[in-house]
Each structure stands twice: as structure tokens, then as C-alpha cells.
Design a protein around this motif. Structure first.
Motif, PDB file in Angstrom:
ATOM      1  N   ILE A   1       0.887  -1.184   0.080  1.00  0.00           N
ATOM      2  CA  ILE A   1      -0.106  -0.063   0.095  1.00  0.00           C
ATOM      3  C   ILE A   1       0.863   1.216  -0.083  1.00  0.00           C
ATOM      4  O   ILE A   1       1.723   1.240   0.865  1.00  0.00           O
ATOM      5  CB  ILE A   1      -1.090   0.006   1.026  1.00  0.00           C
ATOM      6  CG1 ILE A   1      -1.805  -1.299   1.242  1.00  0.00           C
ATOM      7  CG2 ILE A   1      -1.679   1.240   1.118  1.00  0.00           C
ATOM      8  CD1 ILE A   1      -2.807  -1.416   2.448  1.00  0.00           C
ATOM      9  N   ILE A   2       0.809   2.243  -0.752  1.00  0.00           N
ATOM     10  CA  ILE A   2       1.512   3.185  -1.170  1.00  0.00           C
ATOM     11  C   ILE A   2       0.891   4.619  -1.220  1.00  0.00           C
ATOM     12  O   ILE A   2      -0.252   4.574  -1.503  1.00  0.00           O
ATOM     13  CB  ILE A   2       2.065   3.250  -2.540  1.00  0.00           C
ATOM     14  CG1 ILE A   2       2.475   1.686  -2.905  1.00  0.00           C
ATOM     15  CG2 ILE A   2       3.419   4.063  -2.658  1.00  0.00           C
ATOM     16  CD1 ILE A   2       2.926   1.563  -4.519  1.00  0.00           C
ATOM     17  N   GLU A   3       1.431   5.568  -0.385  1.00  0.00           N
ATOM     18  CA  GLU A   3       0.738   6.970  -0.290  1.00  0.00           C
ATOM     19  C   GLU A   3       2.021   8.007  -0.805  1.00  0.00           C
ATOM     20  O   GLU A   3       3.092   7.831  -0.455  1.00  0.00           O
ATOM     21  CB  GLU A   3       0.188   7.331   1.014  1.00  0.00           C
ATOM     22  CG  GLU A   3      -1.085   6.532   1.289  1.00  0.00           C
ATOM     23  CD  GLU A   3      -1.450   7.062   2.659  1.00  0.00           C
ATOM     24  OE1 GLU A   3      -0.707   7.832   3.290  1.00  0.00           O
ATOM     25  OE2 GLU A   3      -2.808   6.670   2.872  1.00  0.00           O
ATOM     26  N   LEU A   4       1.303   9.040  -1.664  1.00  0.00           N
ATOM     27  CA  LEU A   4       2.087  10.049  -1.790  1.00  0.00           C
ATOM     28  C   LEU A   4       1.584  11.169  -1.335  1.00  0.00           C
ATOM     29  O   LEU A   4       0.351  11.408  -1.565  1.00  0.00           O
ATOM     30  CB  LEU A   4       2.465  10.283  -3.350  1.00  0.00           C
ATOM     31  CG  LEU A   4       3.253  11.461  -3.771  1.00  0.00           C
ATOM     32  CD1 LEU A   4       4.856  11.171  -3.502  1.00  0.00           C
ATOM     33  CD2 LEU A   4       2.863  11.648  -5.197  1.00  0.00           C
ATOM     34  N   ALA A   5       2.511  12.115  -0.424  1.00  0.00           N
ATOM     35  CA  ALA A   5       1.659  13.171   0.417  1.00  0.00           C
ATOM     36  C   ALA A   5       2.578  14.367   0.054  1.00  0.00           C
ATOM     37  O   ALA A   5       3.583  14.388  -0.040  1.00  0.00           O
ATOM     38  CB  ALA A   5       1.732  12.924   1.817  1.00  0.00           C
ATOM     39  N   ASP A   6       1.695  15.420   0.012  1.00  0.00           N
ATOM     40  CA  ASP A   6       2.176  16.976  -0.144  1.00  0.00           C
ATOM     41  C   ASP A   6       2.302  17.326   1.122  1.00  0.00           C
ATOM     42  O   ASP A   6       1.445  17.655   2.105  1.00  0.00           O
ATOM     43  CB  ASP A   6       1.201  17.775  -0.703  1.00  0.00           C
ATOM     44  CG  ASP A   6       1.493  19.253  -0.902  1.00  0.00           C
ATOM     45  OD1 ASP A   6       2.447  19.762   0.004  1.00  0.00           O
ATOM     46  OD2 ASP A   6       0.715  19.994  -1.846  1.00  0.00           O
ATOM     47  N   THR A   7       3.740  17.564   1.524  1.00  0.00           N
ATOM     48  CA  THR A   7       4.104  17.979   3.028  1.00  0.00           C
ATOM     49  C   THR A   7       3.722  19.320   3.379  1.00  0.00           C
ATOM     50  O   THR A   7       3.401  19.690   4.545  1.00  0.00           O
ATOM     51  CB  THR A   7       5.738  17.821   3.157  1.00  0.00           C
ATOM     52  OG1 THR A   7       6.290  18.803   2.195  1.00  0.00           O
ATOM     53  CG2 THR A   7       6.011  16.468   2.822  1.00  0.00           C
ATOM     54  N   SER A   8       3.671  20.233   2.319  1.00  0.00           N
ATOM     55  CA  SER A   8       3.295  21.591   2.948  1.00  0.00           C
ATOM     56  C   SER A   8       1.637  21.524   3.237  1.00  0.00           C
ATOM     57  O   SER A   8       1.604  22.468   3.894  1.00  0.00           O
ATOM     58  CB  SER A   8       3.444  22.327   1.571  1.00  0.00           C
ATOM     59  OG  SER A   8       2.587  22.208   0.483  1.00  0.00           O
ATOM     60  N   ARG A   9       1.023  20.892   2.783  1.00  0.00           N
ATOM     61  CA  ARG A   9      -0.437  20.830   2.990  1.00  0.00           C
ATOM     62  C   ARG A   9      -0.970  19.454   3.656  1.00  0.00           C
ATOM     63  O   ARG A   9      -2.156  19.649   4.208  1.00  0.00           O
ATOM     64  CB  ARG A   9      -1.202  21.175   1.693  1.00  0.00           C
ATOM     65  CG  ARG A   9      -0.946  22.436   0.914  1.00  0.00           C
ATOM     66  CD  ARG A   9      -1.690  22.248  -0.363  1.00  0.00           C
ATOM     67  NE  ARG A   9      -3.165  22.851  -0.201  1.00  0.00           N
ATOM     68  CZ  ARG A   9      -3.688  23.716  -0.083  1.00  0.00           C
ATOM     69  NH1 ARG A   9      -2.871  24.864  -0.159  1.00  0.00           N
ATOM     70  NH2 ARG A   9      -4.988  24.049  -0.070  1.00  0.00           N
ATOM     71  N   GLY A  10      -0.197  18.692   3.992  1.00  0.00           N
ATOM     72  CA  GLY A  10      -0.526  17.588   4.919  1.00  0.00           C
ATOM     73  C   GLY A  10      -1.548  16.533   3.832  1.00  0.00           C
ATOM     74  O   GLY A  10      -2.400  16.104   4.761  1.00  0.00           O
ATOM     75  N   GLU A  11      -1.504  16.591   2.641  1.00  0.00           N
ATOM     76  CA  GLU A  11      -2.515  16.070   1.916  1.00  0.00           C
ATOM     77  C   GLU A  11      -2.105  14.922   1.339  1.00  0.00           C
ATOM     78  O   GLU A  11      -0.805  14.846   0.730  1.00  0.00           O
ATOM     79  CB  GLU A  11      -3.306  16.983   1.003  1.00  0.00           C
ATOM     80  CG  GLU A  11      -4.087  18.022   1.461  1.00  0.00           C
ATOM     81  CD  GLU A  11      -4.371  18.947   0.648  1.00  0.00           C
ATOM     82  OE1 GLU A  11      -5.190  20.073   0.932  1.00  0.00           O
ATOM     83  OE2 GLU A  11      -4.033  18.923  -0.860  1.00  0.00           O
TER      84      GLU A  11
END
Length: 508
Positions: free
Chosen positions: A199-209
Motif C-alpha cells: 500500500i503506497i501513499e504520496l503526500a504533499d508535505t506543505s498541506r498535509g494532503e
């Protein structure tokens, strides 16, 4: 201190300290020109947590110890009682100093710094299977190697990102601050009922999304295949979703404040719409990116792409001028960055316009060598094989492209090439079905509608053929057989004659 390597060195020797302490130091150094309040420091280093003054004081003591400072002297980190902290030692940036001495253009430096950046963390193994901890490290390492081939993306080295082995999604701000990245890729690997699940997730660190996530599975004896699929899946997903997110973020601010990289992404967002208005807008953004950074290879390649569209879709008054400009911009892109697959891709496409598929194929092969997960490179190779009548190579290229990028912005083109290949193979009924899929796919232009009109007409589905014939004429009133064969210079004489007769019957 090297933030990209997440490394602190004193007197030539690495200083070993907790990641949280080093993250705190990096944050203070980056904001050394002002005081950092306790609340701000807590949000940066302890995101989404309530943290006590005692915890902050403890980390400050550890930071001072790592830097050779203490609470008495405070010659490096000064406490502003009741308010916060300030990094007061002199800060020198050797990269900036070198750039200044060499008189590098400021826009070029800014463009390089602002590239999207990603840290790939070790996956979290769940279960008792002995291979899981090994795979949890091996797969992210392979992803890092594969992502390093993407010239537009800055990838943090394994030695830095793997120091955050124990950090999960709740610590995105910490990882982003410590490593200076905009994106974090994390994952979980586990065994359930004889299968391996990633299970993989890519997150935008600046917005926590979380901007993308997926789940891939394989039987226990198919782990090697799963490893390859995960790597290819991640590379193509980032190639699609990160630029889209960059465009979204760019739209939140004023366009006049954007640097070359973000301006380029705005152009990329318009590029695959294939309308005269969108192509002009893409050209505008790419020209601005070149103005901001004349050494920006991808912006020159983007300009080549827009001029290719002008010639391929007959959007301008002079197709020869557009084709020459497409070649010129592509050449400049390769000159500036010969290791970028996108520059080779645009160069190959420019040779389509001059009916030189054999030369084009060499550039597409080079693009795939530079990035073995380059879906559009495989598609372009299949398109070239269509011109040469190499049916086996068409299938090979299209299968690879669709496996790598099932939602690619050029999906309609992949289906269109398949339809024309089936016409050459004599399977007209299947060709009509694939042509319908191509012309119904978002982004399809008038030439794809002409393919659908031809395939359905040849299959005897005249009502459907009339529908696509009307669609093509609505989009391009002067659509003609000459334009069709300029775009698809098929060398198979039998197929060419068959298509020409059907185009003539339909009034093209």
C-alpha cells in the motif's frame, strides 16, 4: 550542515544526533535572520502534537550540544526568554556564494531550487514473513533509483531519507522540514492469506494532503514481479500527479510570482488539451519559463511540443514553419540536457513531421533507455512502428505504455494507433471498436474522429461512421485526406489505399 543529505559535520566528522534534533537545527538555520517563536518551532518539529516547554528545552539542549554550544554561552542558539529562539552564528551558503562568483543567472538558480522534491521512506513491514523487512527497504531503494531518472524531480538520497525509518504519515511536517522536500512517499508491505500486499501513499508535505495512493498485490511466489510493478507504478504515478499538484499549488498564488519550474508546469497543464486556445496558452507559459531561465531544457522541449501540435493538427498558417520551429526547440532542449527523455521525445516527434520515422525511432529508443518507465516513449515508438507497418512492435509498445500509464493524457492516441494497426492487420471489426474508444476518450482531436469514421465505414457501420465524420468536420471544417496522411504517413500501400478510398467515399 547539508540539509539535502540531512547531515551535520563538525571538524570533518559526522555528528550523530536524533532526526528531530537535526530537524530543529535546520529549521533555525533556515530562519536565522529572525526569531523563531516556541509555537512556530513546535508546529515545524512536532506537527499535529501538543508539546511541552520541557520537551522543547530538551531538544534545544541536544541541538546546542551537537553544535558545540551551551546554555551559558549561547553563541550559536540564543534563547529569547518567554518568546523563542534565534540562530545567531554566522551562516554561509557555499552554493549561493559560488553562484554569485560565477555570475549565474538568478532565475536559473531559482528554477533549480524550486524543482519538485520527494523523499522516499522505508516501507513499514507488517507480519512475520522473514522477507518482509528486506523488501521494505529494497523496494524503496529501487524506487529512488528509478525516480532519479526523472530530470524534473529532485530525489533525496537514500542515506538521508532512510534515517526516518520509524516515522510514518503523522510526521510529514517533520520529514518535509528536515529534508526540505515538498513530497513524501511512504508505504506498508504485509502478507495476508498467501499474498503480498503493498500500500503506497504520496503526500504533499506543505498541506498535509495525500495526493495519490494505490494498493498492489501478488502471490508469495510472485514477489519479484511485484517489485518491478511497484517501481514502475510509482514512477508513472509521480510523473502524472506531482505536475498536476504543482499546477494546483501555483494557481493558489499570483502567477506573476512564479519561477521557471512552476511556470513550466502551468504550460504542461494546457499542453494535452489539443485545442488552438490551450496550445497558445501552453506556448505562452513555456516562453515565460524560457525567459525566466534560458538554460531550462524542458521549457524548450515544451515549446517544441506546442509547435508540433501546430503542424500536426494544422492549427496555423504555415505548417513548414511550425515543423522547423519544433525541430529547432527540440535541438536546443537536447543541447541543454542530453539526459532528459522529454527532450529526446520531442525531437523524435519533430521527425514525424518530416516523414522520417526511422530517425524518430532512434530518439524514442534513447528516451526509453534514459527512463525505462517512460510510457509516452513506448507510445511514440508504437506510433512510429505503425508508420513502418511493424505490427508486432506496435503491440509491444502499446502494451507497455498502457501498463505503465493506464490514465495517460495521450490515451486516445494509444487507442487510435491500435485501431489503425488492426486495419493494417485486416481485423476491421476490432479496429472499429478500438477507434470508437479512441474518439470517445477525453482529449481526442479531430484526426482521431477521422480514424473512427474510417474504421466504422470499413466495418459497414455507416451510421456510426457518419457520427464521427460529423464530429471531425465540426472540429475542423476543412479536414481532408491530405491532412490525415500528413499526420499518419502509413507505408503499407494496401492499408493506405483502403483508408484513402474510404476517406474519399466520406467526402474528405
Amino acid at each position: 550542515m547539508d540539509p539535502e543529505r540531512f547531515e551535520l559535520v563538525r571538524r570533518g566528522k559526522p555528528v550523530h544526533t536524533e532526526p528531530q534534533v537535526l530537524a530543529l537545527i535546520i529549521y533555525l538555520v533556515r530562519h536565522h535572520s529572525r526569531m523563531v517563536s516556541k509555537d512556530e518551532l513546535a508546529r515545524a518539529v512536532w506537527p499535529s502534537r501538543v508539546v511541552s516547554d520541557a520537551s522543547i528545552s530538551s531538544r534545544i539542549r541536544s541541538a546546542r550540544q551537537a553544535l558545540g554550544d551551551d546554555g551559558g554561552h549561547q553563541s550559536i542558539i540564543r534563547t529569547i526568554h518567554g518568546k523563542g529562539f534565534r540562530f545567531v552564528a554566522d551562516v554561509a551558503d557555499p552554493v549561493a556564494a559560488h553562484a554569485d562568483l560565477a555570475k549565474h543567472p538568478v532565475a536559473s538558480e531559482n528554477a533549480d531550487i524550486s524543482r519538485p522534491s520527494v523523499a522516499v521512506l522505508p516501507f513499514q513491514p507488517l507480519g512475520t514473513e522473514p522477507d518482509l523487512p528486506i523488501l521494505a527497504v529494497a523496494i524503496p531503494h529501487e524506487i529512488i533509483q528509478a525516480l532519479s531518472r526523472l530530470r524534473w524531480l529532485s530525489v533525496i538520497a537514500r542515506g538521508s531519507s532512510f534515517r526516518f525509518r520509524e516515522y510514518a504519515g503523522n510526521d510529514l511536517d517533520l520529514v518535509g522540514t528536515a529534508l526540505g522536500v515538498g513530497y513524501v512517499l511512504s508505504g506498508v508491505i504485509e502478507c495476508t492469506v498467501g499474498r503480498v500486499v503493498v500500500i503506497i501513499e504520496l503526500a504533499d508535505t506543505s498541506r498535509g494532503e495525500v495526493i495519490w495512493g494505490d494498493r498492489l498485490t501478488a502471490p508469495l511466489d510472485g514477489i519479484e514481479d511485484l517489485r518491478q510493478r511497484v517501481v514502475a507504478h510509482v514512477v508513472t504515478a509521480l510523473d502524472l500527479h506531482v505536475p498536476q499538484n504543482e499546477v494546483r499549488l501555483a494557481g493558489l498564488g499570483g502567477f506573476d510570482q512564479l519561477d521557471a519550474w512552476k511556470t513550466f508546469h502551468l504550460g504542461l497543464n494546457q499542453l494535452y488539451r489539443f485545442t488552438p486556445e490551450a496550445n497558445q496558452l501552453a506556448k505562452f507559459h513555456f516562453e515565460n519559463a524560457v525567459r525566466l531561465d534560458p538554460q531550462f531544457a524542458r521549457a524548450h522541449a515544451g515549446l517544441s511540443f506546442t509547435r508540433f501540435i501546430d503542424a500536426f493538427l494544422n492549427l496555423g498558417p504555415d505548417n513548414q514553419e511550425a515543423a522547423a520551429a519544433a525541430r529547432r526547440h527540440a535541438e536546443r532542449g537536447i543541447e541543454l540536457d542530453p539526459l532528459d527523455p522529454f527532450t529526446h521525445y520531442t525531437m523524435g516527434r519533430s521527425h514525424w513531421l518530416t516523414a522520417e520515422p526511422d530517425i524518430a525511432e532512434g530518439y524514442f529508443e534513447r528516451a526509453i533507455e534514459l527512463n525505462p518507465n517512460y510510457a509516452q516513449g513506448f507510445y511514440a515508438s508504437a506510433f512510429t512502428a505503425l508508420m513502418n507497418g511493424d505490427i508486432a512492435k506496435i503491440d509491444e509498445g502499446l502494451d507497455a505504455a498502457l501498463q505503465l500509464s493506464p490514465l495517460d493524457p495521450l490515451l486516445y492516441g494509444m487507442h487510435g494507433v491500435r485501431a489503425q494497426a488492426l486495419i493494417q492487420a485486416g481485423d476491421i471489426r476490432s479496429a472499429a471498436r478500438w477507434a470508437d474508444r479512441a474518439a470517445s476518450t477525453p482529449g481526442a482531436h479531430y484526426l482521431i474522429s477521422m480514424i473512427a469514421a474510417v474504421a466504422n465505414g470499413l466495418a459497414g457501420r455507416h451510421q456510426q461512421a457518419s457520427r464521427w465524420q460529423w464530429n471531425a468536420r465540426r472540429r475542423k471544417p476543412d479536414a481532408s485526406a491530405a491532412q490525415y496522411f500528413a499526420a499518419f504517413p502509413i507505408r503499407n500501400k494496401a492499408a493506405r489505399c483502403l483508408i484513402a478510398e474510404e476517406l474519399k467515399r466520406q467526402g474528405f
